[in-house]
Design an enzyme around this catalytic site. Structure first.
Site, PDB file in Angstrom:
ATOM      1  N   TYR A 144       0.854  -1.186   0.000  1.00 12.54           N
ATOM      2  CA  TYR A 144       0.000   0.000   0.000  1.00 12.54           C
ATOM      3  C   TYR A 144       0.888   1.232   0.000  1.00 12.54           C
ATOM      4  O   TYR A 144       1.845   1.317   0.775  1.00 12.54           O
ATOM      5  CB  TYR A 144      -0.882   0.000   1.253  1.00 12.54           C
ATOM      6  CG  TYR A 144      -1.781   1.206   1.368  1.00 12.54           C
ATOM      7  CD1 TYR A 144      -2.850   1.384   0.494  1.00 12.54           C
ATOM      8  CD2 TYR A 144      -1.583   2.163   2.366  1.00 12.54           C
ATOM      9  CE1 TYR A 144      -3.694   2.483   0.610  1.00 12.54           C
ATOM     10  CE2 TYR A 144      -2.423   3.258   2.483  1.00 12.54           C
ATOM     11  CZ  TYR A 144      -3.472   3.418   1.604  1.00 12.54           C
ATOM     12  OH  TYR A 144      -4.304   4.511   1.724  1.00 12.54           O
ATOM     13  N   ASP A 239       9.264   2.812  -0.091  1.00 12.99           N
ATOM     14  CA  ASP A 239       8.225   3.497   0.670  1.00 12.99           C
ATOM     15  C   ASP A 239       8.394   3.090   2.127  1.00 12.99           C
ATOM     16  O   ASP A 239       7.957   2.025   2.548  1.00 12.99           O
ATOM     17  CB  ASP A 239       6.850   3.112   0.121  1.00 12.99           C
ATOM     18  CG  ASP A 239       5.727   3.813   0.875  1.00 12.99           C
ATOM     19  OD1 ASP A 239       6.030   4.535   1.854  1.00 12.99           O
ATOM     20  OD2 ASP A 239       4.557   3.632   0.491  1.00 12.99           O
ATOM     21  N   LYS A 267       4.137   8.904   8.929  1.00 10.02           N
ATOM     22  CA  LYS A 267       3.856   8.304  10.235  1.00 10.02           C
ATOM     23  C   LYS A 267       4.801   8.796  11.338  1.00 10.02           C
ATOM     24  O   LYS A 267       4.568   9.862  11.883  1.00 10.02           O
ATOM     25  CB  LYS A 267       3.794   6.782  10.096  1.00 10.02           C
ATOM     26  CG  LYS A 267       2.650   6.386   9.141  1.00 10.02           C
ATOM     27  CD  LYS A 267       2.219   4.952   9.147  1.00 10.02           C
ATOM     28  CE  LYS A 267       0.919   4.813   8.364  1.00 10.02           C
ATOM     29  NZ  LYS A 267       0.989   4.095   7.125  1.00 10.02           N
TER      30      LYS A 267
HETATM   31  C1  LIG Z   1       0.349   4.637   5.765  1.00 11.32           C
HETATM   32  C2  LIG Z   1       1.099   4.418   4.509  1.00 11.32           C
HETATM   33  C3  LIG Z   1       0.990   5.277   3.422  1.00 11.32           C
HETATM   34  C4  LIG Z   1      -0.017   6.395   3.374  1.00 11.32           C
HETATM   35  O1  LIG Z   1       0.197   7.356   4.341  1.00 11.32           O
HETATM   36  P1  LIG Z   1      -1.022   8.346   4.738  1.00 11.32           P
HETATM   37  O2  LIG Z   1      -0.393   9.302   5.700  1.00 11.32           O
HETATM   38  O3  LIG Z   1      -2.085   7.465   5.325  1.00 11.32           O
HETATM   39  O4  LIG Z   1      -1.480   8.994   3.492  1.00 11.32           O
HETATM   40  C5  LIG Z   1       1.816   5.085   2.341  1.00 11.32           C
HETATM   41  N1  LIG Z   1       2.706   4.085   2.322  1.00 11.32           N
HETATM   42  C6  LIG Z   1       2.830   3.223   3.347  1.00 11.32           C
HETATM   43  C7  LIG Z   1       3.853   2.140   3.285  1.00 11.32           C
HETATM   44  C8  LIG Z   1       2.017   3.346   4.464  1.00 11.32           C
HETATM   45  O5  LIG Z   1       2.111   2.456   5.451  1.00 11.32           O
END
Ligand SMILES: *Cc1c(COP(=O)(O)O)cnc(C)c1O
Length: 430
Positions: A144, A239, A267
């Site tokens: 994701y 990511d 995060k």
């Molecule tokens: C949480 C997450 C996102 C998206 O971040 P948001 O602040 O919710 O938009 C993108 N990539 C990864 C790996 C994530 O865990």
């Protein structure tokens, strides 16, 4: 458990918000029951509006590595907000944050702050496309990367929970530019890049899968991606929105010793506030406006209150022994949960990297999306509810990770394992 106030709020919320929530998995649809409305957090604990207390393994989906209301973070935020919440002009905190990020994350020479992980990955992909002059991207099934169009193809997290890994409203053209592969399919990836590598701007992945449960990278996989992308002029984008400052201070790239070309963060670096960041090699990041032709901007980017929270969080994480403590607590939890499942004859596989862990109710080793998909969703839901009733708050979907924070204590872990034994005994009996 009395949840009457939560129920009343949910009735009101459902009339006004889609599904009663502002982010889909919060609705508890996957695990049944009504979502709890949270009043406050303190250290490792959450308190709902009915006064129930829970040991928190959700950590706001990852950011709260220090737990709730860490005094240093609270003080930094209070100080910042008293000086003004936003200026739309540069502030000292942005420089300090950039210095911390660049010093910590091997692949980042230059960084741009944004307001969410979604925005970070969406922007990084644009930069990779601008830099390479190519249009296609390659992502992995079950990873994701936020909810931007190009990345909602075979996506993980809430997209899986809601059964929409390929979202409605994403145009065919967007989907066509997004190639997908399996997380551990070394031969398949080599073959695909052999065929179309010349059109691929970017290979993007979670170096540790965290959005279809926790999936460590298979041995040699990151090395293979580094080699293939370097040979073909493709930008390798890690990511690390979850893994950055989580699996190690320098993220998964420092843990596994593989340096990508670009990295996204979010995060933890926001300390519980809405923050994301993307960065990478100087040459690539010089594509970004005002230096280069790739446009990206944000009214609240680098927000001073969010920077203060993030900086205070990172400073705590620099203290010696933090990651060792997290590792000890998390290993103890992993061992306890594994043993609980075995003792009661519940078929389960525990995956863990540092303080991220998840149980999969399957007899398979879980190395990719298909393995994760084989795990029993009903058993997860029953496990979740059993733990919640006993005061332990895990993610309300089998497709998510659990998080241990520095606020968790040894006896919290022991209490969790004791509760898990009761729940596993129940699962075995039904
Ligand atoms: C949480 C997450 C996102 C998206 O971040 P948001 O602040 O919710 O938009 C993108 N990539 C990864 C790996 C994530 O865990």
């Amino acid at each position: 458990m009395n949840i009457s106030k939560s129920r009343d709020l949910f009735v009101r919320a459902e009339k006004l918000l889609p599904g009663g929530v502002n982010s889909p998995v919060r609705a508890f649809r996957y695990v049944g029951g009504d979502p709890l409305f949270i009043e406050r957090g303190e250290g490792a604990y959450l308190y709902d509006v009915d006064g129930n207390r829970f040991l928190d393994y959700l950590a706001s989906w990852g950011p709260l590595i220090l737990g709730h209301c860490h005094p240093e973070v609270v003080a930094a935020v209070e100080g910042a907000v008293r000086r003004g919440s936003s200026f739309g002009a540069p502030t000292p905190g942005e420089v300090e944050m950039a210095e911390l990020v660049v010093a910590a994350v091997p692949s980042i020479d230059v960084v741009r702050m944004v307001s969410s992980g979604t925005e970070a990955v969406m922007s990084a992909i644009r930069v990779a496309r601008g830099y390479t002059g190519r249009e296609k991207i390659l992502k992995f099934e079950g990873c994701y990367h936020g909810h931007s169009d190009a990345l909602l193809v075979k996506a993980g997290s809430g997209a899986l929970t809601m059964g929409v890994p390929d979202s409605a409203g994403v145009t065919k053209a967007f989907a066509a530019d997004t190639l997908t592969a399996q997380f551990n399919d070394t031969d398949g990836v080599r073959e695909l890049l052999g065929q179309v590598g010349g059109e691929v701007a970017c290979v993007v992945l979670e170096p540790v899968g965290g959005n279809c449960g926790v999936i460590p990278p298979p041995p040699g996989f990151l090395e293979m991606l580094r080699e293939e992308t370097a040979n073909r002029g493709i930008v390798l984008l890690f990511d690390e929105v979850i893994t950055g400052f989580r699996v190690a201070y320098g993220g998964a790239q420092s843990l596994y010793g593989i340096t990508p070309d670009m990295t996204t963060l979010g995060k933890i670096i926001g300390g519980g506030f809405p923050v994301g960041a993307y960065g990478g090699k100087r040459e690539i990041m010089e594509q970004v406006a005002p230096l280069g032709p790739v446009y990206q901007a944000g009214t609240l980017s680098g927000n001073p209150v969010a920077m203060a929270a993030g900086i205070a969080t990172l400073k705590q994480l620099q203290k010696p022994g933090i990651y060792e403590t997290l590792e000890c607590l998390s290993a103890k939890l992993e061992a306890g949960l594994t043993e609980a499942a075995q003792r009661h004859g519940v078929t389960a596989t525990l995956n863990r990297v540092g303080s991220m862990l998840s149980p999969f109710f399957t007899d398979r080793a879980v190395r990719n999306f298909a393995d994760a998909a084989s795990s029993d969703a009903d058993v997860y839901a029953a496990y979740f509810r059993g733990m919640l009733e006993r005061g332990f708050y895990f993610a309300p979907s089998k497709w998510e990770s659990g998080f241990v924070s520095t606020a968790h204590a040894d006896d919290d872990i022991e209490a969790t394992v004791a509760a898990a034994n009761e729940v596993m005994a129940q699962l075995a009996a039904t």
